[in-house]
Design a protein around this motif. Structure first.
Motif, short mmCIF file in Angstrom:
data_model
loop_
_atom_site.label_atom_id
_atom_site.label_comp_id
_atom_site.label_asym_id
_atom_site.label_seq_id
_atom_site.Cartn_x
_atom_site.Cartn_y
_atom_site.Cartn_z
N SER A 39 1.22 -1.29 -0.36
CA SER A 39 0.08 0.71 -0.08
C SER A 39 0.94 1.34 0.12
CB SER A 39 -1.49 0.25 0.95
OG SER A 39 -1.32 1.21 1.42
N ARG A 80 1.55 4.32 -3.37
CA ARG A 80 1.88 5.80 -3.44
C ARG A 80 3.04 5.89 -3.29
NH1 ARG A 80 -2.00 3.16 -0.66
NH2 ARG A 80 -4.05 4.55 -0.67
N THR A 118 -1.59 10.73 4.54
CA THR A 118 -1.27 9.07 3.46
C THR A 118 -1.16 7.61 4.29
OG1 THR A 118 1.28 10.51 2.19
CG2 THR A 118 1.05 8.53 2.28
N GLU A 165 -4.75 7.25 4.70
CA GLU A 165 -4.80 6.20 3.53
C GLU A 165 -4.43 5.25 2.98
OE1 GLU A 165 -4.10 8.44 1.17
OE2 GLU A 165 -5.49 9.97 0.92
N ALA A 166 -3.28 5.11 3.77
CA ALA A 166 -2.88 3.75 3.18
C ALA A 166 -3.42 2.42 4.49
CB ALA A 166 -1.37 3.62 2.94
#
Length: 531
Positions: A332, A336, A366, A369-370
């Motif tokens: 993940s 990104r 970030t 989200e991950a």
């Protein structure tokens, strides 16, 4: 089946002993500190000691090796550990004497001599990769030497494994030899290896699971000891399989298991190194230059500002899936464009997510989200995660790690499993999490009295109190939310004042009650801190 494509085991037992292991090149400078009477113990595999509580994870006939990091400060009970390892029928215990363990105490040496359990001082300059490779190379030679090779094809596959090839290389050679598609699926049906007839890699974008004709395939499990590695499938390219014996497939699976065992052992060392390095970084035990050097070797990027992520299972049953979740979190991050340091530490997946722009407020976003992506897609049990506040330098990472663990526990308590919480959004829980657990619980019990752990008859009173405080003593809203008659709420308010004092007219008392209810709700060792 023709004799050309058959393979049978010799009836002679081929076992590798510790004495034979010590004769291999990487072990030649090893010193036997104690237990020399047990050098004829059988060695079937190698395990690396990654944590102090290793006993539940060892198997009989393993050679357990360590750099001693997990033994630091355990001099007094090392003798007990040696006895426990001997009870598990391990082959022996090897340690690199150095900064973590300078010597093995006399009690441990005496215990090893009594049990005939070898303790080895491993060569300090030889890497674990070389030690493990020599064990599996010696064991592989014995195992494969005990097979009657009646097929040139089998001889070819064995040569690939002995030359250091892994399951992927063995699969490619098999596809080339039998002119068929070869597919290797992992424990969760993930594609580990896929080669078309002739040994070529398939065209990009082709999904083998959709196009494979499994009904015509010859399959065999790839198993090393008690570890299920995957499933080998030999699939027809055009016509049904012909031109070779199906007996070749299970033999090839055995060869793949041997090749995989070497990779599994090396990967274990790599995992231990990553976990120990990340913990040293979090505890600020390395200077910044050393951190950068080691992270570069692992393709990790350590930028600041950063946040720390802690992802932990809600149930003990999910700990078996820690490695899958760790890998998913790494994927993940890479999706990104991040090479964030991440590893398993003390039963949780921990990561450091940074940015090379000091003005960037993005690391937290970030990270959330991950991590949310991993939790939402995880089929490996229920998970919760926490993200720390901003960390500006390596010296602040320990504080960040502590914040991430606090956010995990509080979020799990107030929202349930399956959520990611950030330390900056904890509100009053940030303050409460910094207070000693006994002080918090004592305060809550004193303020709530009988309602701290209410009996069945008092449970509804406590619920009424919580809703009253949440609605700022609005009787009508409380009645609607609890589905009570207005007069019933008034009656319960009178009961509550008899138990708790005049909180309806005393705002300070209301604050105390509200805080006490929060403490009671977060009364968990994952949330409140013990010194």
């Amino acid at each position: 089946m023709t004799s050309r494509d058959s393979l049978s085991y010799s009836h002679k037992s081929e076992s590798l002993t510790l004495r034979e292991v010590l004769a291999t090149p990487s072990f030649q400078e090893t010193e036997v500190l104690a237990g020399s009477s047990g050098l004829d113990r059988v060695v079937s595999s190698v395990n690396v000691m990654e944590n102090p509580d290793i006993i539940p994870w060892v198997k009989n006939r393993e050679l357990l090796i360590t750099v001693g990091y997990s033994l630091a400060g355990r001099g007094r009970d090392l003798a007990t550990l040696i006895g426990d390892l001997a009870d598990q029928d391990l082959a022996g215990f090897g340690v690199k004497l150095g900064p973590y363990v300078t010597e093995v105490g006399s009690d441990a040496l005496a215990a090893a001599d009594r049990r005939g359990f070898p303790i080895l001082s491993l060569p300090p300059t030889v890497s674990f990769d070389d030690l493990i490779a020599d064990v599996y190379r010696a064991r592989g030679s014995l195992l494969l030497g005990g097979l009657h090779r009646r097929s040139d094809r089998e001889h070819e596959l064995i040569s690939v494994a002995l030359a250091g090839g892994g399951p992927n290389e063995v699969a490619a050679r098999l596809a080339e030899l039998v002119s068929c598609d070869v597919l290797v699926l992992g424990p969760s049906n993930n594609v580990m290896s896929h080669h078309t007839a002739g040994g070529e890699s398939p065209e990009e974008g082709r999904d083998p699971l959709e196009s494979a004709r499994f009904e015509d395939a010859v399959t065999a499990p790839i198993v090393f000891g008690s570890t299920y590695v995957g499933q080998l499938h030999v699939l027809p390219s055009e016509d049904p399989l012909k031109g070779f014996s199906p007996g070749l497939v299970p033999r090839c699976a055995q060869i793949m298991a041997l090749a995989a065992s070497r990779e599994i052992a090396v990967a274990s060392v790599d995992r231990q190194f990553r976990s120990e390095l990340l913990e040293q970084v979090l505890r600020n035990r390395l200077d910044r230059r050393e951190i950068e050097r080691r992270c570069q070797a692992l393709d990790w990027t350590m930028d600041f500002p950063a946040v720390v992520v802690s992802l932990s299972p809600a149930e003990l049953d999910a700990t078996a899936h820690l490695e899958r979740v760790r890998d998913a979190l790494g994927w993940s991050f890479r999706a990104r464009g991040l090479h964030a340091p991440h590893a398993i530490i003390n039963g949780s997946v921990v990561a450091i997510v940074g940015s090379d722009d000091p003005s960037d407020a993005g690391p937290e976003e970030t990270a959330v989200e991950a991590t949310t992506e991993v939790i939402s897609r995880s089929v490996a049990g229920a998970w919760s995660a926490g993200v720390s506040g901003r960390v500006d330098s390596p010296t602040d990472l320990l504080r960040g790690w502590d914040q991430a663990r606090t956010a995990t526990g509080v979020t799990r308590t107030i929202k349930g499993v399956g959520f990611v919480g950030t330390f900056n959004d904890l509100g009053i829980f940030r303050l409460l999490s910094e207070v000693d657990a006994d002080l918090l619980q004592g305060f809550a019990k004193e303020v709530l009295g009988e309602l701290y752990e209410p009996s069945t008859g008092r449970a509804e009173l406590r619920r009424t109190l919580a809703v009253l405080l949440d609605t700022n003593l609005n009787v009508a809203k409380t009645a609607r939310e609890l589905h009570y008659h207005y007069n019933s709420v008034r009656y319960r308010m009178a009961q509550l004042e008899k138990l708790l004092g005049p909180f309806l007219t005393d705002p300070t008392r209301r604050l105390e009650l509200h805080v006490a209810l929060l403490i009671s709700d977060m009364d968990s060792e994952d949330v409140v801190r013990n010194p």
